[in-house]
Motif scaffolding. Structure first.
Motif, PDB file in Angstrom:
ATOM      1  N   HIS A 158       0.857  -1.184   0.000  1.00 22.88           N
ATOM      2  CA  HIS A 158       0.000   0.000   0.000  1.00 22.88           C
ATOM      3  C   HIS A 158       0.896   1.237   0.000  1.00 22.88           C
ATOM      4  N   ALA A 188      -2.167  -0.446 -10.022  1.00 22.52           N
ATOM      5  CA  ALA A 188      -2.891  -0.192  -8.782  1.00 22.52           C
ATOM      6  C   ALA A 188      -4.045  -1.175  -8.711  1.00 22.52           C
ATOM      7  N   PRO A 203      -7.350  -2.215  -6.573  1.00 19.56           N
ATOM      8  CA  PRO A 203      -8.253  -1.826  -5.493  1.00 19.56           C
ATOM      9  C   PRO A 203      -8.447  -2.973  -4.499  1.00 19.56           C
ATOM     10  N   ARG A 222      -9.001   0.846  -0.155  1.00 17.01           N
ATOM     11  CA  ARG A 222      -7.577   1.167  -0.329  1.00 17.01           C
ATOM     12  C   ARG A 222      -7.087   0.687  -1.690  1.00 17.01           C
ATOM     13  N   VAL A 223      -5.903   1.092  -2.027  1.00 21.59           N
ATOM     14  CA  VAL A 223      -5.253   0.671  -3.275  1.00 21.59           C
ATOM     15  C   VAL A 223      -3.920   0.053  -2.909  1.00 21.59           C
ATOM     16  N   ARG A 224      -3.635  -1.064  -3.534  1.00 23.05           N
ATOM     17  CA  ARG A 224      -2.354  -1.741  -3.335  1.00 23.05           C
ATOM     18  C   ARG A 224      -1.609  -1.694  -4.665  1.00 23.05           C
ATOM     19  N   TYR A 225      -0.296  -1.513  -4.597  1.00 24.65           N
ATOM     20  CA  TYR A 225       0.519  -1.484  -5.814  1.00 24.65           C
ATOM     21  C   TYR A 225       1.321  -2.769  -5.933  1.00 24.65           C
TER      22      TYR A 225
END
Length: 111
Positions: free
Chosen positions: A36, A66, A68, A72-75
């Protein structure tokens, strides 16, 4: 719609991404595991705004995505092979760095 980059375009994008030490560090962290943005900013000891700019560049280069996760967004790396490519590049740079073409470089300070 996703498109596949040409060989030259892909190499240019990789070069642009690797041209900045912070982006290199982000790629190295994401090579280990998705993360994140808040965790990445903490690990890199940079502001979230600065991190956001670097993540945008890496997204534009096609190297990270990215994902979702709830609100939140995780990379993560866009392709698992990118982690191997980063490792291969690190190995190649280290191999070149230790190769002395001038045997007298320590004494002559020519290289």
């Amino acid at each position: 719609m996703l498109s596949i980059a040409t060989d030259i375009d892909a190499l240019s994008r990789f070069g642009r991404a690797l041209a900045d030490p912070i982006r290199c560090r982000i790629l190295l962290l994401l090579r280990e595991a998705p993360a994140h943005p808040a965790d990445l900013a903490d690990s890199l000891d940079i502001s979230r705004t600065r991190l956001s700019n670097h993540l945008a560049c890496l997204r534009d280069c096609g190297l990270v995505v990215a994902v979702p996760v709830g609100r939140r967004v995780r990379y993560e790396l866009a392709d698992s092979r990118l982690g191997h490519a980063v490792d291969d590049l690190r190995s190649a740079v280290l191999a070149v760095e230790t190769d002395k073409t001038c045997l007298d470089s320590d004494e002559e300070e020519c290289c």
